[in-house]
Design an enzyme around this catalytic site. Structure first.
Site, PDB file in Angstrom:
ATOM      1  N   ASN A  50      10.434  13.697   2.036  1.00 29.52           N
ATOM      2  CA  ASN A  50       8.922  13.964   1.444  1.00 29.52           C
ATOM      3  C   ASN A  50       8.703  15.281   1.649  1.00 29.52           C
ATOM      4  OD1 ASN A  50       8.623  11.191   1.011  1.00 29.52           O
ATOM      5  ND2 ASN A  50       7.260  10.814   2.678  1.00 29.52           N
ATOM      6  N   HIS A 438       4.029   8.912 -19.003  1.00 28.01           N
ATOM      7  CA  HIS A 438       4.243   8.442 -17.739  1.00 28.01           C
ATOM      8  C   HIS A 438       4.022   6.955 -17.683  1.00 28.01           C
ATOM      9  CE1 HIS A 438       3.014   7.472 -13.370  1.00 28.01           C
ATOM     10  NE2 HIS A 438       4.226   7.963 -13.159  1.00 28.01           N
ATOM     11  N   ARG A 567      -2.405   4.876  -0.774  1.00 26.82           N
ATOM     12  CA  ARG A 567      -1.115   4.905  -0.009  1.00 26.82           C
ATOM     13  C   ARG A 567      -1.149   6.392   0.367  1.00 26.82           C
ATOM     14  NH1 ARG A 567       3.354   5.054  -3.296  1.00 26.82           N
ATOM     15  NH2 ARG A 567       3.553   7.285  -3.117  1.00 26.82           N
TER      16      ARG A 567
END
Length: 710
Positions: A50, A438, A567
């Site tokens: 990440n 997307h 999240r």
């Protein structure tokens, strides 16, 4: 009372600092001793992965702004320079905690459980050293390219995200000056090398330690004064002039090569690196001190994912979960026949992704299918969907595929698929200028006895059979005539810029999806102001759109109860008097990656549920093609509400945003443990078993008695 300015920067959190908090939540999983040891390794690896992407894109973008003297503040009132300064402190603290977790917690526990990581090659026994040296000569030496730096050989170009070993060398038998040399640790070889077992302990050593030990064999006429590994991260944010590119595919291929040589934005070195060697690296790479990380441990902790893959430690991992069959679409069924009976809701990864793959496969083989149209954003390395689309084209069907070449870090993969599909006879579209496509949608046009019928799959996640086992997503399969009409309009718009006068069910970004969300939020605000039932539940990956947040603040101020399940990034603050007292935000970080986008609006005495591909971010709502679709049938709506309700009940993997901007685990004192992801696994198993036993009452147990007028 003075009127509240809901756009006041003090009511907002900077998106980059919010992301750091998210990576801390992932790191908390690595620090949680109740989680199996190897799962903790996996989470620590994820934090490193990440952070790599964060640097290459977000930090790089801020640096570009500073270099361009762009000083406009963000929604939290911070200029790019101010953000970089705050990030400098926050990221160094995060990295320090990563390695503290690795060194103090994980490494000792691995040793206690029979796995030792040799940190330095000096720790090897004579027998192990002989094995390592032989391994080097047989497997590693032929692959290496040592590079020296002198008056005739300039400092080499160091590729992005490659691990290298830098050395200071001096010619033997001479009192000459020190010279710089480097060798790249080859990515084609496994970085983890297992040593012969000894006394029941399995030992591994990292490839860079083996190379460092054998450096004298690479520079035969030199003495090795010192040698240390290092890694650099470069700016990987592609700059594509789409309007000026005659061929988008060729332009992206060209930019991908530049990604390897972008500006250096992070340098990682061993904590005890020789000062002279460090000075050379710093000066040659032209990197600021704040972007240098002195590491007490192995560089690039993404290697821990390889360690996770070692066999023989299954008892230290979660028991694997097998996605369950979808009762409405059993294996071998005629999917078109089943969809004519009613809409089907898919909940991945609890339920298998196979029906989506079979949908394309059956369409490819079915002589009555006339056309298949699909958008592809990210697909797996050996995608069965790509193969099915190619087969459909070879079978003479009209196949149109929009392959989004600008899908970040999947550009190269998507170029390969696009070329292959074109060769098979598919009509391939490379996306729209200035927009990323997307949305996740598939349209199958079929000739039937009563005329042409359209079958549609809509999803919140990618058409990727690999990540569908790891990401939580929702899919809807339908042959609704109104949805079919909208799906046709979507593809006509993507291929020919033809926008219909009206839409039936689907809402699209960047056309008017944002306005749809703002309308739905404001409708709840008006209901609350009139004393009518009003509530919002919204689940997404990220929330940072200022207009959406301001609308949520206004709704909260009027008394709307708002529960957000976000999240990752969340720029909204909770607990502000008169602004966000009625808003809760929770983040769930579990064994599966929470990826679905689900939106619940009470709408007075009724309620509406939508799913889609878009987060509440400016890029999704304003710069991408996204689709929001309603879940209409009463049974499927109940199932969707049940999903949201369980996520809000989670008191094991959920962290709640506090008034001070931090996240804390849910207070579960005196309450039974409730982990939503585990519950969904069990429910999917029981649903599948209930269908196999033809016991409808079992399936019905998942539909709880729900009162939406709370």
């Amino acid at each position: 009372m003075a009127e509240i300015d809901f756009r006041n920067p003090k009511y907002y959190t900077n998106r980059e600092l919010s992301w750091i908090l998210f990576d801390h939540r992932v790191l908390n999983e690595a620090r949680d001793k109740s989680i199996p040891l190897f799962e903790r390794l996996k989470f620590l690896s994820i934090t490193a992965s990440n952070l790599d992407e964060f640097f290459m894109i977000r930090v790089a973008s801020l640096q570009d702004m500073v270099n361009a003297k762009y000083s406009k503040p963000d929604i939290a009132g911070l200029t790019p320079m101010e953000q970089l300064k705050l990030l400098d402190t926050a990221i160094h603290q995060l990295v320090e905690l990563q390695y503290s977790t690795y060194n103090r917690s994980l490494v000792p526990q691995l040793r206690q459980n029979g796995l030792q990581i040799i940190r330095q090659h000096e720790e090897l026994t004579a027998e192990e050293a002989a094995f390592v040296d032989h391994y080097f000569e047989e497997n590693v030496y032929p692959v290496l390219t040592p590079m020296a730096v002198d008056s005739s050989r300039p400092f080499p170009l160091i590729r992005n995200k490659t691990l290298n070993i830098a050395a200071l060398v001096r010619k033997k038998d001479e009192k000459s000056e020190l010279e710089f040399a480097t060798v790249q640790v080859p990515g084609v070889l496994s970085r983890i090398v297992q040593l012969p077992d000894h006394a029941g302990i399995r030992k591994v050593i990292l490839l860079e330690e083996i190379i460092e030990r054998n450096m004298p064999k690479l520079f035969l006429n030199y003495d090795i004064v010192c040698a240390h590994p290092f890694q650099i991260m470069r700016n990987a944010d592609l700059t594509i002039e789409e309007d000026e590119a005659a061929d988008l595919l060729k332009e992206i291929e060209k930019q991908l090569k530049k990604r390897q040589w972008g500006e250096a934005i992070r340098l990682e070195v061993e904590a005890d690196m020789d000062k002279r060697l460090f000075k050379i690296l710093k000066e040659e790479l032209k990197i600021d001190e704040s972007y240098i990380y002195r590491i007490d441990g192995p560089l690039d902790l993404t290697v821990l994912m390889k360690l996770y893959g070692l066999e023989g430690f299954e008892h230290l991992k979660h028991e694997g979960y097998t996605p369950q069959p979808v009762p409405e679409l059993p294996a071998g069924c005629d999917i078109f026949e089943e969809l004519r009976k009613g809409d089907v809701l898919l909940h991945h990864p609890y339920q298998t992704f196979e029906p989506v793959v079979d949908f394309i496969r059956q369409a490819a083989r079915d002589p009555e299918v006339l056309a298949i149209k699909q958008t592809l954003y990210r697909v797996s390395g050996n995608s069965p969907i790509i193969r099915a689309l190619a087969q459909a084209a070879e079978n003479g069907k009209q196949v149109t595929v929009l392959v989004e070449l600008k899908a970040r870090f999947d550009e190269e993969n998507n170029i390969v698929w696009a070329k292959m599909l074109e060769k098979a006879g598919c009509h391939v579209i490379y996306g729209l200028v200035g927009l990323k496509t997307h949305c996740k949608i598939t349209l199958v046009v079929r000739r039937e006895e009563d005329g042409i019928r359209r079958y549609v799959h809509l999803g919140t996640g990618n058409y990727n059979d690999a990540t569908a086992k790891l990401y939580t997503d929702i899919g809807l399969m339908t042959c609704s005539e109104t949805v079919g009409e909208d799906a046709t309009a979507v593809f006509n718009m993507l291929s020919g810029y033809s926008e219909p006068l009206v839409w039936n069910k689907l809402s699209l970004a960047p056309l008017w999806l944002k306005e749809k969300f703002l309308y739905l939020i404001d409708r709840e605000r008006r209901y609350a102001s009139e004393g009518r039932p009003a509530r919002i539940i919204a689940k997404m990956n990220s929330l940072c759109d200022e207009d959406i947040i301001a609308a949520l603040y206004q709704a909260s101020a009027q008394g709307v109860k708002i529960d957000l399940i976000v999240r990752g990034i969340c720029c909204l603050k909770t607990g502000i008097k008169g602004v966000s007292e009625n808003i809760t935000v929770r983040s769930i970080v579990g064994n599966f990656l929470e990826h679905s986008r689900i939106f619940y609006f009470q709408n007075g005495d009724h309620y509406e549920i939508y799913c889609g591909s878009a987060d509440w971010m400016p890029r999704n709502l304003e710069r991408r093609v996204e689709i929001l679709f309603p879940v209409d049938t009463s049974e499927l709506k109940e199932r969707m509400y049940h999903i949201l309700e369980n996520l809000l009940r989670d008191n094991v993997k959920a962290s709640v945003l506090q008034e001070d901007g931090t996240y804390e685990r849910v207070n579960r004192r005196g309450k039974p443990l409730f982990q939503a992801q585990e519950v969904f696994c069990q429910e999917a198993i029981v649903r599948a078993q209930g269908h196999n036993q033809e016991n409808n009452s079992v399936t019905r147990t998942f539909i709880p008695e729900i009162h939406h007028k709370k």
